[in-house]
Design a protein around this motif. Structure first.
Motif, PDB file in Angstrom:
ATOM      1  N   SER A 174       0.837  -1.202   0.000  1.00  0.00           N
ATOM      2  CA  SER A 174       0.000   0.000   0.000  1.00  0.00           C
ATOM      3  C   SER A 174       0.876   1.258   0.000  1.00  0.00           C
ATOM      4  O   SER A 174       0.497   2.277  -0.582  1.00  0.00           O
ATOM      5  CB  SER A 174      -0.959   0.013   1.185  1.00  0.00           C
ATOM      6  N   VAL A 175       2.050   1.188   0.603  1.00  0.00           N
ATOM      7  CA  VAL A 175       2.980   2.320   0.592  1.00  0.00           C
ATOM      8  C   VAL A 175       3.525   2.517  -0.824  1.00  0.00           C
ATOM      9  O   VAL A 175       3.648   3.650  -1.300  1.00  0.00           O
ATOM     10  CB  VAL A 175       4.128   2.107   1.611  1.00  0.00           C
ATOM     11  N   PRO A 198      -3.694   4.831  -1.674  1.00  0.00           N
ATOM     12  CA  PRO A 198      -3.189   4.002  -0.566  1.00  0.00           C
ATOM     13  C   PRO A 198      -3.983   2.705  -0.363  1.00  0.00           C
ATOM     14  O   PRO A 198      -3.457   1.735   0.156  1.00  0.00           O
ATOM     15  CB  PRO A 198      -3.322   4.912   0.659  1.00  0.00           C
ATOM     16  N   THR A 199      -5.240   2.687  -0.811  1.00  0.00           N
ATOM     17  CA  THR A 199      -6.048   1.475  -0.686  1.00  0.00           C
ATOM     18  C   THR A 199      -6.116   0.706  -2.004  1.00  0.00           C
ATOM     19  O   THR A 199      -6.779  -0.325  -2.081  1.00  0.00           O
ATOM     20  CB  THR A 199      -7.476   1.805  -0.228  1.00  0.00           C
ATOM     21  N   GLY A 200      -5.408   1.200  -3.016  1.00  0.00           N
ATOM     22  CA  GLY A 200      -5.415   0.543  -4.322  1.00  0.00           C
ATOM     23  C   GLY A 200      -4.588  -0.728  -4.316  1.00  0.00           C
ATOM     24  O   GLY A 200      -3.766  -0.965  -3.433  1.00  0.00           O
ATOM     25  N   ASN A 201      -4.815  -1.532  -5.321  1.00  0.00           N
ATOM     26  CA  ASN A 201      -4.075  -2.782  -5.468  1.00  0.00           C
ATOM     27  C   ASN A 201      -3.738  -2.938  -6.951  1.00  0.00           C
ATOM     28  O   ASN A 201      -4.345  -3.749  -7.651  1.00  0.00           O
ATOM     29  CB  ASN A 201      -4.915  -3.958  -4.952  1.00  0.00           C
ATOM     30  N   PRO A 202      -2.763  -2.148  -7.442  1.00  0.00           N
ATOM     31  CA  PRO A 202      -2.475  -2.175  -8.873  1.00  0.00           C
ATOM     32  C   PRO A 202      -1.882  -3.512  -9.299  1.00  0.00           C
ATOM     33  O   PRO A 202      -1.134  -4.140  -8.553  1.00  0.00           O
ATOM     34  CB  PRO A 202      -1.455  -1.051  -9.050  1.00  0.00           C
ATOM     35  N   SER A 203      -2.244  -3.923 -10.499  1.00  0.00           N
ATOM     36  CA  SER A 203      -1.653  -5.143 -11.053  1.00  0.00           C
ATOM     37  C   SER A 203      -0.192  -4.851 -11.388  1.00  0.00           C
ATOM     38  O   SER A 203       0.224  -3.695 -11.501  1.00  0.00           O
ATOM     39  CB  SER A 203      -2.398  -5.557 -12.325  1.00  0.00           C
ATOM     40  N   PHE A 204       0.580  -5.915 -11.541  1.00  0.00           N
ATOM     41  CA  PHE A 204       1.986  -5.723 -11.891  1.00  0.00           C
ATOM     42  C   PHE A 204       2.101  -5.059 -13.262  1.00  0.00           C
ATOM     43  O   PHE A 204       2.990  -4.233 -13.486  1.00  0.00           O
ATOM     44  CB  PHE A 204       2.744  -7.050 -11.860  1.00  0.00           C
ATOM     45  N   ASP A 205       1.179  -5.371 -14.161  1.00  0.00           N
ATOM     46  CA  ASP A 205       1.159  -4.741 -15.481  1.00  0.00           C
ATOM     47  C   ASP A 205       0.985  -3.228 -15.352  1.00  0.00           C
ATOM     48  O   ASP A 205       1.676  -2.457 -16.018  1.00  0.00           O
ATOM     49  CB  ASP A 205       0.030  -5.343 -16.324  1.00  0.00           C
ATOM     50  N   THR A 206       0.082  -2.809 -14.474  1.00  0.00           N
ATOM     51  CA  THR A 206      -0.129  -1.378 -14.243  1.00  0.00           C
ATOM     52  C   THR A 206       1.129  -0.739 -13.670  1.00  0.00           C
ATOM     53  O   THR A 206       1.551   0.324 -14.118  1.00  0.00           O
ATOM     54  CB  THR A 206      -1.326  -1.150 -13.296  1.00  0.00           C
ATOM     55  N   ASP A 237      -9.317   7.808 -13.986  1.00  0.00           N
ATOM     56  CA  ASP A 237     -10.021   7.233 -12.843  1.00  0.00           C
ATOM     57  C   ASP A 237      -9.388   5.915 -12.417  1.00  0.00           C
ATOM     58  O   ASP A 237      -9.242   5.638 -11.231  1.00  0.00           O
ATOM     59  CB  ASP A 237     -11.505   7.017 -13.152  1.00  0.00           C
ATOM     60  N   GLY A 238      -9.009   5.105 -13.400  1.00  0.00           N
ATOM     61  CA  GLY A 238      -8.360   3.833 -13.098  1.00  0.00           C
ATOM     62  C   GLY A 238      -7.023   4.030 -12.408  1.00  0.00           C
ATOM     63  O   GLY A 238      -6.671   3.292 -11.480  1.00  0.00           O
ATOM     64  N   LEU A 239      -6.291   5.053 -12.848  1.00  0.00           N
ATOM     65  CA  LEU A 239      -5.004   5.356 -12.207  1.00  0.00           C
ATOM     66  C   LEU A 239      -5.198   5.839 -10.784  1.00  0.00           C
ATOM     67  O   LEU A 239      -4.499   5.395  -9.872  1.00  0.00           O
ATOM     68  CB  LEU A 239      -4.237   6.402 -13.023  1.00  0.00           C
ATOM     69  N   TYR A 240      -6.146   6.758 -10.593  1.00  0.00           N
ATOM     70  CA  TYR A 240      -6.412   7.253  -9.238  1.00  0.00           C
ATOM     71  C   TYR A 240      -6.783   6.104  -8.299  1.00  0.00           C
ATOM     72  O   TYR A 240      -6.320   6.032  -7.170  1.00  0.00           O
ATOM     73  CB  TYR A 240      -7.520   8.311  -9.237  1.00  0.00           C
ATOM     74  N   LYS A 241      -7.616   5.198  -8.783  1.00  0.00           N
ATOM     75  CA  LYS A 241      -8.056   4.077  -7.953  1.00  0.00           C
ATOM     76  C   LYS A 241      -6.896   3.119  -7.667  1.00  0.00           C
ATOM     77  O   LYS A 241      -6.672   2.742  -6.515  1.00  0.00           O
ATOM     78  CB  LYS A 241      -9.189   3.322  -8.661  1.00  0.00           C
ATOM     79  N   ALA A 242      -6.162   2.733  -8.699  1.00  0.00           N
ATOM     80  CA  ALA A 242      -5.075   1.764  -8.531  1.00  0.00           C
ATOM     81  C   ALA A 242      -3.922   2.315  -7.702  1.00  0.00           C
ATOM     82  O   ALA A 242      -3.283   1.579  -6.942  1.00  0.00           O
ATOM     83  CB  ALA A 242      -4.560   1.306  -9.892  1.00  0.00           C
TER      84      ALA A 242
END
Length: 93
Positions: free
Chosen positions: A33-34, A68-76, A60-65
């Motif tokens: 999360s950090v 601090p609570t986002g969980n971006p994929s490794f691809d992102t 919007d997808g970037l802001y969400k991913a």
């Protein structure tokens, strides 16, 4: 009554060296999360609209991913780091 202003790291990330050092510190922390929050701070410093164009991910997808609570994929993460002009590197501990 005095009110404190919220500190925003993105206001202090001016150079690629600043951004790389900030991201390295987040990676060393080990908390995903950090790392996501640090990527979000760097994204806001560089400009979310431009990052969206370079990565093909909606704002919007970037802001969400990258929150601090986002969980971006490794691809992102890979797309975002590349768009920053940075690279992830592996080293022995």
């Amino acid at each position: 009554m005095k009110t404190a202003t919220k500190w925003d790291a993105s206001e202090y990330l001016e150079t690629e060296e600043d951004m790389a050092a900030y991201l390295n510190a987040a990676l060393e922390d080990g908390d995903t999360s950090v790392v996501a929050a640090a990527l979000g701070d760097i994204a806001r410093a560089k400009g979310m609209t431009q990052l969206s164009k370079e990565t093909g991910i909606t704002r919007d997808g970037l802001y969400k991913a990258l929150s601090p609570t986002g969980n971006p994929s490794f691809d992102t993460v890979q797309k975002v780091v590349k768009a920053f002009g940075l690279k992830l590197d592996v080293a022995t501990a």
